[in-house]
Scaffold this motif. Structure first.
Motif, PDB file in Angstrom:
ATOM      1  N   ALA A 126       0.834  -1.207   0.000  1.00 46.95           N
ATOM      2  CA  ALA A 126       0.000   0.000   0.000  1.00 46.95           C
ATOM      3  C   ALA A 126       0.864   1.252   0.000  1.00 46.95           C
ATOM      4  CB  ALA A 126      -0.930  -0.004   1.204  1.00 46.95           C
ATOM      5  N   GLU A 127       1.935   1.244   0.826  1.00 49.89           N
ATOM      6  CA  GLU A 127       2.820   2.415   0.873  1.00 49.89           C
ATOM      7  C   GLU A 127       3.551   2.598  -0.462  1.00 49.89           C
ATOM      8  OE1 GLU A 127       4.037   2.580   5.605  1.00 49.89           O
ATOM      9  OE2 GLU A 127       5.201   1.317   4.222  1.00 49.89           O
ATOM     10  N   TRP A 128       3.968   1.482  -1.030  1.00 48.18           N
ATOM     11  CA  TRP A 128       4.693   1.567  -2.311  1.00 48.18           C
ATOM     12  C   TRP A 128       3.778   2.136  -3.405  1.00 48.18           C
ATOM     13  CZ3 TRP A 128       4.447  -0.125  -7.306  1.00 48.18           C
ATOM     14  CH2 TRP A 128       5.619  -0.042  -8.069  1.00 48.18           C
ATOM     15  N   GLN A 129       2.556   1.651  -3.468  1.00 47.40           N
ATOM     16  CA  GLN A 129       1.606   2.142  -4.463  1.00 47.40           C
ATOM     17  C   GLN A 129       1.318   3.625  -4.267  1.00 47.40           C
ATOM     18  OE1 GLN A 129       0.283   0.947  -7.142  1.00 47.40           O
ATOM     19  NE2 GLN A 129       0.973  -1.195  -7.022  1.00 47.40           N
ATOM     20  N   GLN A 130       1.220   4.043  -3.009  1.00 49.01           N
ATOM     21  CA  GLN A 130       0.940   5.449  -2.717  1.00 49.01           C
ATOM     22  C   GLN A 130       2.085   6.338  -3.199  1.00 49.01           C
ATOM     23  OE1 GLN A 130       0.358   6.301   1.418  1.00 49.01           O
ATOM     24  NE2 GLN A 130      -0.389   8.385   1.042  1.00 49.01           N
ATOM     25  N   GLN A 131       3.328   5.950  -2.885  1.00 46.34           N
ATOM     26  CA  GLN A 131       4.478   6.746  -3.316  1.00 46.34           C
ATOM     27  C   GLN A 131       4.610   6.750  -4.843  1.00 46.34           C
ATOM     28  OE1 GLN A 131       8.302   6.327  -1.541  1.00 46.34           O
ATOM     29  NE2 GLN A 131       7.517   6.020   0.558  1.00 46.34           N
ATOM     30  N   TYR A 132       4.359   5.591  -5.439  1.00 43.86           N
ATOM     31  CA  TYR A 132       4.482   5.495  -6.903  1.00 43.86           C
ATOM     32  C   TYR A 132       3.463   6.414  -7.590  1.00 43.86           C
ATOM     33  CZ  TYR A 132       4.431   3.570 -11.630  1.00 43.86           C
ATOM     34  OH  TYR A 132       4.482   3.430 -12.994  1.00 43.86           O
ATOM     35  N   GLN A 133       2.233   6.403  -7.093  1.00 41.56           N
ATOM     36  CA  GLN A 133       1.202   7.241  -7.697  1.00 41.56           C
ATOM     37  C   GLN A 133       1.511   8.721  -7.508  1.00 41.56           C
ATOM     38  OE1 GLN A 133      -1.329   6.487  -9.676  1.00 41.56           O
ATOM     39  NE2 GLN A 133      -0.758   4.309  -9.620  1.00 41.56           N
ATOM     40  N   GLN A 134       2.032   9.081  -6.350  1.00 39.04           N
ATOM     41  CA  GLN A 134       2.375  10.482  -6.100  1.00 39.04           C
ATOM     42  C   GLN A 134       3.479  10.951  -7.047  1.00 39.04           C
ATOM     43  OE1 GLN A 134       3.357  10.516  -1.929  1.00 39.04           O
ATOM     44  NE2 GLN A 134       1.207  10.730  -1.274  1.00 39.04           N
TER      45      GLN A 134
END
Length: 309
Positions: free
Chosen positions: A290-298
């Protein structure tokens, strides 16, 4: 004597009164006749004018049909255009009868009979067309040839050319163009020379297209070969001089420049996206999904905003 004189006077008076009454009746009858005569004359005039007007309309219709038939004979191959013009310019009650009369009076009866045969067979042809289904596995040229065969069988060979010859001519042009485009044995200059020859072979089909359209077709052929940029630009300049006006050349050059800039921007974005994915890959072992996806999207949204403001 007095009695005889009195009787004579009475008789004379009666005669005079009779004459006066007769003249009065005759005058009244004459007045009534003079009042009714103009209406009778006016009605006759209207009837005559109406007959002349109908005759004039028929004559105008025949003259119009004569001109339309002459155009069809000089420029055969588009029966749809002929029928549209015929319907738009026919202002008589029975247009079919008017056309039959025009064909009967046409100077070239051989041509007139050809038109008659075509028009007579058109309903049957249209019925066959509605019930004809061609396989999608056929190439465009094979489908067209199948339809043309149906036209010849239903209408007759000469009638098919009279009715749809322009379509046949344009289709041949397009199929020949496709062959030039797909021929891998031709270099860029050979393709362009073949295209010039094609235009000379099909002048009518060429005239149906704009100069810009011919230029775009030339560029499409040019792009089939992988030339060096300098050679491609040189050939483009030649084509622009051949087909385009000065204003059109400027518009095309601005458009090409925009396309080059847009393509460069897309290439830069793809490179930056690839770099972002490489940078984010090691973080998969350090962050939760979840954290990885959040950073990637940002970071992806930041990249897009910077590349496409």
């Amino acid at each position: 004597m007095n009695k005889r004189l009195l009787l004579t006077i009475v008789i004379v008076l009666l005669v005079l009164v009779g004459i006066v009454v007769w003249k009065s009746s005759a005058s009244s009858a004459a007045i009534q006749q003079s009042q009714t005569m103009p209406f009778s004359d006016d009605s006759t005039t209207h009837s005559t004018d109406g007959t002349m007007q109908n005759k004039t309309t028929d004559e105008l219709c025949q003259e119009s049909l004569l001109r339309q038939l002459q155009v069809l004979q000089k420029q055969p191959g588009n029966i749809t255009q002929f029928l549209n013009d015929f319907k738009a310019n026919c202002h008589v009650q029975d247009c079919n009868a008017a056309l039959a009369k025009a064909l009967a009076n046409y100077p070239d009866q051989e041509f007139a009979h050809l038109v008659e045969n075509l028009l007579k067979r058109m309903p049957q042809y249209e019925q066959h067309m509605q019930s004809t289904v061609l396989s999608t596995s056929l190439s465009p040229q094979e489908r067209f040839n199948a339809l043309w065969k149906l036209r010849e069988q239903t209408l007759g060979k000469a009638e098919a050319m009279l009715g749809f010859g322009q379509e046949r001519n344009y289709a041949n042009y397009k199929f020949a163009y496709a062959e030039i485009k797909q021929n891998r044995n031709l270099n860029a200059e050979q393709r362009l020379k073949a295209f010039e020859e094609l235009q000379r072979r099909y002048p009518d089909a060429t005239q149906q297209q704009s100069k810009i359209g011919l230029y775009e077709q030339s560029i499409e052929l040019l792009n089939q070969n992988h030339n060096n940029p300098a050679e491609t630009e040189h050939l483009k300049q030649i084509l622009q001089q051949r087909y385009l006006t000065e204003q059109e050349r400027q518009d095309i050059q601005r458009r090409d420049q925009r396309e080059i800039q847009q393509q460069q921007q897309v290439n830069q974005y793809q490179q930056a996206l690839q770099q972002l994915q490489q940078d984010m890959q090691p973080l998969k072992n350090q962050l939760s999904e979840a954290e990885w996806q959040q950073q990637y999207q940002q970071r992806l949204e930041t990249l897009r905003s910077s590349m496409f403001p």
